[in-house]
Write a protein that holds these residues in place. Structure first.
Motif, PDB file in Angstrom:
ATOM      1  N   SER A   1      41.609  46.577  28.946  1.00 47.62           N
ATOM      2  CA  SER A   1      41.464  47.205  30.607  1.00 47.62           C
ATOM      3  C   SER A   1      39.773  46.722  30.799  1.00 47.62           C
ATOM      4  CB  SER A   1      41.966  48.535  30.386  1.00 47.62           C
ATOM      5  OG  SER A   1      40.740  49.214  28.722  1.00 47.62           O
TER       6      SER A   1
ATOM      7  N   ARG B   1      39.192  43.797  33.166  1.00 48.32           N
ATOM      8  CA  ARG B   1      38.768  43.064  33.354  1.00 48.32           C
ATOM      9  C   ARG B   1      39.724  42.660  35.204  1.00 48.32           C
ATOM     10  NH1 ARG B   1      42.386  37.440  32.993  1.00 48.32           N
ATOM     11  NH2 ARG B   1      40.838  36.246  34.111  1.00 48.32           N
TER      12      ARG B   1
ATOM     13  N   VAL C   1      41.273  41.173  37.946  1.00 48.61           N
ATOM     14  CA  VAL C   1      41.969  39.693  38.622  1.00 48.61           C
ATOM     15  C   VAL C   1      41.822  40.409  39.958  1.00 48.61           C
ATOM     16  CG1 VAL C   1      42.992  37.825  38.034  1.00 48.61           C
ATOM     17  CG2 VAL C   1      42.021  39.062  36.069  1.00 48.61           C
TER      18      VAL C   1
ATOM     19  N   LEU D   1      46.024  35.180  32.697  1.00 49.97           N
ATOM     20  CA  LEU D   1      46.661  36.130  33.059  1.00 49.97           C
ATOM     21  C   LEU D   1      46.006  37.109  31.265  1.00 49.97           C
ATOM     22  CD1 LEU D   1      48.968  37.125  35.948  1.00 49.97           C
ATOM     23  CD2 LEU D   1      46.709  37.949  36.193  1.00 49.97           C
ATOM     24  N   ARG D   2      45.521  38.489  31.483  1.00 48.56           N
ATOM     25  CA  ARG D   2      45.530  38.722  29.697  1.00 48.56           C
ATOM     26  C   ARG D   2      45.821  39.501  29.689  1.00 48.56           C
ATOM     27  NH1 ARG D   2      39.341  37.826  29.202  1.00 48.56           N
ATOM     28  NH2 ARG D   2      39.368  34.940  29.025  1.00 48.56           N
TER      29      ARG D   2
ATOM     30  N   ASP E   1      45.127  43.371  31.349  1.00 46.96           N
ATOM     31  CA  ASP E   1      44.183  42.712  33.042  1.00 46.96           C
ATOM     32  C   ASP E   1      44.713  44.144  33.676  1.00 46.96           C
ATOM     33  OD1 ASP E   1      43.088  41.252  31.828  1.00 46.96           O
ATOM     34  OD2 ASP E   1      43.489  39.158  32.904  1.00 46.96           O
TER      35      ASP E   1
ATOM     36  N   VAL F   1      45.492  43.947  38.257  1.00 45.42           N
ATOM     37  CA  VAL F   1      45.568  42.915  39.012  1.00 45.42           C
ATOM     38  C   VAL F   1      45.822  43.548  40.621  1.00 45.42           C
ATOM     39  CG1 VAL F   1      46.874  40.581  40.002  1.00 45.42           C
ATOM     40  CG2 VAL F   1      46.429  40.939  37.370  1.00 45.42           C
TER      41      VAL F   1
END
Length: 221
Positions: free
Chosen positions: A5, A7, A9, A81-82, A85, A87
């Motif tokens: 949690s 990251r 984007v 994407l992981r 993430d 977004v």
């Protein structure tokens, strides 16, 4: 794969105007206590790889202390994407692309302005970034929605000055709101004991006083 949690984007269409500008603002002003743990990245749903940022957004970025010259575009695909993430997209259409690629991220994909609006509504209910994302996700199900178009950020590419002013206003106001909420998640780390500034006074004026700028543009025209 273990969920993460840490990251964030930012996604737009070409990854040369909106997403690099927003990612740059967030990265440069994130409180140190969170900024050391939260990784910022950006991509575009229809981006051509390795294209420099639009010269006009590079110039705009400089007024906010950002250096967007090194930026090169990247196309959004499943590999970007992981798990875990968060977004934030420029438009609702970008959310659909993200969820087509990664339906498992349904609880952590928002438009930028949607996230800002909901984060402000739940301020004080979370003590961490992960907790804030969870609170915003819950609020999306319970709070009254605004008109859909209010959650999109204008795409100024090829547009007149008014489109660029709208883009700047929408992006900076959303970022300022998010950073204001984030600053409440952890104790202040500013050397003088106060929370780190979100926007400088000049930047705050740029993000708020658009009626003045519009009048100046009209006189110049």
């Amino acid at each position: 794969m273990t969920a993460r949690s840490d990251r964030l984007v930012i996604v737009c269409t070409a990854n040369v105007i909106r997403s690099p500008f927003v990612a740059g603002l967030l990265a440069s002003r994130m409180p140190s206590s969170l900024g050391q743990r939260l990784i910022l990245d950006s991509a575009g749903t229809m981006a051509r790889p390795s294209i420099p940022a639009d010269p006009r957004v590079v110039a705009l970025g400089r007024t906010y202390g950002l250096d967007l010259d090194p930026h090169r575009s990247r196309r959004l695909d499943e590999g970007v994407l992981r798990t875990g993430d968060t977004v934030l997209t420029a438009e609702r259409a970008h959310k659909r692309v993200v969820l087509d690629l990664r339906p498992d991220l349904i609880s952590s994909v928002f438009t930028l302005r949607e996230f800002a609006r909901l984060a402000e509504a739940v301020q004080g209910r979370a003590s961490s970034w992960a907790g804030l994302v969870q609170a915003v996700s819950r609020a999306r199900l319970t709070l009254r929605r605004t008109h859909d178009e209010d959650d999109d950020v204008v795409d100024p590419v090829g547009g007149p000055d008014a489109a660029w002013l709208a883009f700047e206003r929408q992006a900076t106001q959303a970022v300022s709101t998010i950073l204001g909420v984030v600053a409440t998640l952890a104790p202040p780390v500013h050397p003088e004991g106060s929370a780190a500034p979100i926007l400088t006074r000049r930047e705050y004026r740029r993000s708020r006083e658009f009626s003045v700028l519009d009048r100046r543009s009209t006189r110049k025209g």
